[in-house]
Design an enzyme around this catalytic site. Structure first.
Site, PDB file in Angstrom:
ATOM      1  N   TYR A   1      10.780  14.796 -19.893  1.00  0.00           N
ATOM      2  CA  TYR A   1       9.541  15.104 -19.192  1.00  0.00           C
ATOM      3  C   TYR A   1       9.393  14.148 -18.021  1.00  0.00           C
ATOM      4  O   TYR A   1       8.945  13.016 -18.180  1.00  0.00           O
ATOM      5  CB  TYR A   1       8.370  14.972 -20.166  1.00  0.00           C
ATOM      6  CG  TYR A   1       7.050  15.531 -19.700  1.00  0.00           C
ATOM      7  CD1 TYR A   1       6.881  16.079 -18.429  1.00  0.00           C
ATOM      8  CD2 TYR A   1       5.948  15.498 -20.546  1.00  0.00           C
ATOM      9  CE1 TYR A   1       5.673  16.590 -18.019  1.00  0.00           C
ATOM     10  CE2 TYR A   1       4.724  16.001 -20.142  1.00  0.00           C
ATOM     11  CZ  TYR A   1       4.592  16.537 -18.882  1.00  0.00           C
ATOM     12  OH  TYR A   1       3.372  17.039 -18.482  1.00  0.00           O
TER      13      TYR A   1
ATOM     14  N   LYS B   1      12.218  18.722 -17.404  1.00  0.00           N
ATOM     15  CA  LYS B   1      11.017  19.305 -16.803  1.00  0.00           C
ATOM     16  C   LYS B   1      10.696  18.467 -15.576  1.00  0.00           C
ATOM     17  O   LYS B   1      10.246  17.334 -15.683  1.00  0.00           O
ATOM     18  CB  LYS B   1       9.882  19.268 -17.821  1.00  0.00           C
ATOM     19  CG  LYS B   1       8.532  19.775 -17.369  1.00  0.00           C
ATOM     20  CD  LYS B   1       7.565  19.670 -18.559  1.00  0.00           C
ATOM     21  CE  LYS B   1       6.200  20.255 -18.289  1.00  0.00           C
ATOM     22  NZ  LYS B   1       5.388  19.384 -17.428  1.00  0.00           N
TER      23      LYS B   1
END
Length: 299
Positions: free
Chosen positions: A135, A163
Site C-alpha cells: 500500500y 497499490k
C-alpha cells in the site's frame, strides 16, 4: 494473479460514538458491493478508517464481513499498524478468519527507512501467508515507495501487488512500464485516487482501489468495465458524471465526503472518528448536487 485486479471497493467502517462497530450497517454496505459485482472488497483500508480503530474492533469488523460475504466476493484486509508485532497479529487473524488477501501500509510516527519498511513487510507477509498488496499511500503515511524498494519487496513470498498513488506527472503508462521491467511478470500494479481511475485503467492498470465504490459500486463498476475493455468513449462519459464528486474528493478529502454520501443515500447516520469533523450543511448540499449525475449512469 487475479485477486488484485478489476474493481476493489473500499467501504467505510461504521462505528458509534464509542468507537464500537455497527455490524448490521457494515453488512448493508457490503451487500451493495457484492450485488454490484465488484471484483473484490478492500476492508479496513484508509476509507475504512483502520488507523483510528483498535485491533479488537478491526478483528470484529473482519468477522462481520466474512459472515456477510460468505465467499461470494474476494476479501482483502488492511493490516497496517504502528508496530510490526501488531501488524503480524492482524495478518495471522485475517488468514484464520478467512480473508483472501492482505493490504499493508507502513504506518509510523518516526519516519521509516527503506530497510525498516522492507523488514516490516517481510515479517508481516510471512505471518499472514496470504497474497499481499503493498500500500503505497504517501499522502497518509508520508512514506513513498521507490521503484527499487517495490522491486525488492516483489521478490518476497506472498507479495504479489502494489497499490500506487496517482503519478504527479500523469504518466501512468511510463510508470507501469518501469515497474513491470523490475518486478515478476504476474505482479499486479493498480492505482488509488479515484479521479485518476479512468486514466490509470485505460493505460493498463490492473486494479482500481476505489473509495467511491464503497457506497456507489454500480457506477464505479461501469467505469471499471469500460476502461478495462479499452472503451475510452464510455469510460470518459462515466468519468464525466463523476467529475463533480471527484472535485469534492480533492477539496475535502474522500474520507469526509463519504460520510456525507452515507447520509444522503439514506443510511443510518454515522460520523467520522474524532478529530475528523463532518462536513457542514453547505458542503453537504454540494455533495448531494454532485451525486445527481451519477443517477443517470447506465450500469
Amino acid at each position: 494473479m487475479t485477486l488484485f485486479t478489476g474493481l476493489s471497493a473500499f467501504p467505510l467502517t461504521p462505528t458509534d460514538d464509542d468507537g464500537e462497530l455497527k455490524p448490521e450497517l457494515l453488512q448493508r454496505f457490503l451487500e451493495r458491493i457484492v450485488a454490484a459485482g465488484a471484483d473484490s472488497i478492500g476492508l479496513l483500508g484508509s476509507t475504512g478508517g483502520y488507523a483510528y480503530l483498535t485491533p479488537e474492533v478491526r478483528k470484529r469488523t473482519l468477522r462481520a464481513a466474512v459472515e456477510c460475504i460468505a465467499g461470494r466476493t474476494p476479501l482483502i484486509v488492511g493490516v497496517g499498524a504502528l508496530t510490526t508485532d501488531v501488524a503480524e497479529d492482524l495478518a495471522r487473524d485475517a488468514r484464520e478468519a478467512g480473508a483472501d488477501g492482505l493490504l499493508l501500509a507502513p504506518m509510523s510516527y518516526q519516519p521509516l527507512t527503506d530497510e525498516e519498511v522492507f523488514r516490516h513487510f517481510e515479517a508481516v507477509a510471512a505471518a499472514g501467508e496470504l497474497p499481499l498488496c503493498i500500500y503505497n499511500n504517501p499522502g497518509t503515511t508520508k512514506f513513498t515507495f521507490g521503484p527499487d524498494l517495490i522491486a525488492r519487496l516483489a521478490e518476497l513470498p506472498n507479495v504479489t501487488a502494489v497499490k500506487m498513488p496517482l503519478p504527479a506527472d500523469g504518466d501512468y503508462a511510463g510508470e507501469m512500464q518501469r515497474l513491470r521491467a523490475m518486478t515478476p511478470e504476474d505482479f499486479a500494479i493498480g492505482y488509488s485516487g479515484d479521479w485518476g481511475a479512468k486514466d490509470a485503467l485505460l493505460a493498463g492498470g490492473a486494479c482500481w482501489y476505489s473509495v467511491v465504490a464503497g457506497l456507489l459500486p454500480e457506477p464505479a463498476r461501469a467505469l471499471t468495465r469500460a476502461a478495462l475493455a479499452g472503451n475510452a468513449a464510455d469510460a470518459e462519459r462515466i468519468d464525466h458524471a463523476f467529475a463533480p464528486l471527484w472535485a469534492l474528493f480533492r477539496e475535502f478529502g474522500s474520507f469526509r465526503v463519504m460520510f456525507a454520501i452515507t447520509d444522503i443515500l439514506g443510511f443510518e447516520p454515522i460520523t467520522p472518528p474524532r478529530p475528523i469533523l463532518t462536513l457542514d450543511q453547505a458542503c453537504h448540499t454540494r455533495v448531494e448536487d454532485a451525486l445527481r449525475p451519477l443517477l443517470q449512469v447506465v450500469v
